[in-house]
Write a protein that holds these residues in place. Structure first.
Motif, PDB file in Angstrom:
ATOM      1  N   GLN A   2       0.783  -1.140   0.041  1.00 49.53           N
ATOM      2  CA  GLN A   2       0.100  -0.089  -0.157  1.00 49.53           C
ATOM      3  C   GLN A   2       1.102   1.275   0.094  1.00 49.53           C
ATOM      4  O   GLN A   2       0.540   2.185  -0.817  1.00 49.53           O
ATOM      5  N   ARG A   5       2.460   1.759  -3.499  1.00 44.32           N
ATOM      6  CA  ARG A   5       1.289   2.170  -4.248  1.00 44.32           C
ATOM      7  C   ARG A   5       1.087   3.591  -4.159  1.00 44.32           C
ATOM      8  O   ARG A   5       0.674   4.273  -5.142  1.00 44.32           O
ATOM      9  N   LEU A   6       0.775   4.006  -2.986  1.00 43.97           N
ATOM     10  CA  LEU A   6       0.646   5.665  -2.568  1.00 43.97           C
ATOM     11  C   LEU A   6       1.797   6.304  -3.059  1.00 43.97           C
ATOM     12  O   LEU A   6       1.474   7.515  -3.705  1.00 43.97           O
ATOM     13  N   ALA A   8       3.819   5.789  -5.619  1.00 51.25           N
ATOM     14  CA  ALA A   8       3.454   5.965  -7.232  1.00 51.25           C
ATOM     15  C   ALA A   8       2.408   6.565  -7.781  1.00 51.25           C
ATOM     16  O   ALA A   8       2.535   7.402  -8.470  1.00 51.25           O
ATOM     17  N   GLU A   9       1.295   6.697  -6.782  1.00 54.64           N
ATOM     18  CA  GLU A   9       0.251   7.733  -7.114  1.00 54.64           C
ATOM     19  C   GLU A   9       0.661   8.937  -6.977  1.00 54.64           C
ATOM     20  O   GLU A   9       0.205  10.177  -7.735  1.00 54.64           O
ATOM     21  N   SER A  12       2.671  10.028  -9.850  1.00 51.81           N
ATOM     22  CA  SER A  12       1.585  10.345 -11.224  1.00 51.81           C
ATOM     23  C   SER A  12       0.920  11.517 -10.963  1.00 51.81           C
ATOM     24  O   SER A  12       0.639  12.220 -12.147  1.00 51.81           O
ATOM     25  N   ALA A  13       0.720  11.870  -9.764  1.00 53.14           N
ATOM     26  CA  ALA A  13      -0.023  13.116  -9.754  1.00 53.14           C
ATOM     27  C   ALA A  13       0.848  14.326  -9.486  1.00 53.14           C
ATOM     28  O   ALA A  13       0.320  15.613  -9.391  1.00 53.14           O
TER      29      ALA A  13
END
Length: 94
Positions: A2, A5-6, A8-9, A12-13
């Protein structure tokens, strides 16, 4: 997973990922026993010119230790010294 993933997000943002964010992610990898992911994050930090610090590297050394990857931990200690990252009691006890 998790935490990774966070992270990476966030990238991306286009949220700035700094050493504090990376330190938290490496620590999460350590606690989850994901030594390989912790080392991958250190490589990414170096590639993106994010500051490596004692806390982050110590967490990665600890992740290697918990994953029975003593050779990786020793390699990381050598790389830390070469990069002039301070090695302290916490690092050596990891």
């Amino acid at each position: 997973d998790q935490a990774l993933r966070l992270l990476a997000e966030m990238a991306s943002a286009r949220v700035v990922v700094d050493y504090i964010t990376c330190c938290a992610a490496v620590s999460a990898c350590e606690k989850a026993g994901q030594w390989d992911q912790a080392l991958r994050l250190l490589v990414e930090m170096t590639s993106s010119h994010t500051e490596l610090n004692t806390i982050t590297c110590s967490a990665a050394v600890s992740a290697c230790e918990k994953g029975a990857q003593c050779d990786q931990a020793l390699r990381l200690l050598v790389e830390m010294a070469s990069a002039k990252v301070n090695l302290d009691t916490i690092t050596y006890n990891a």
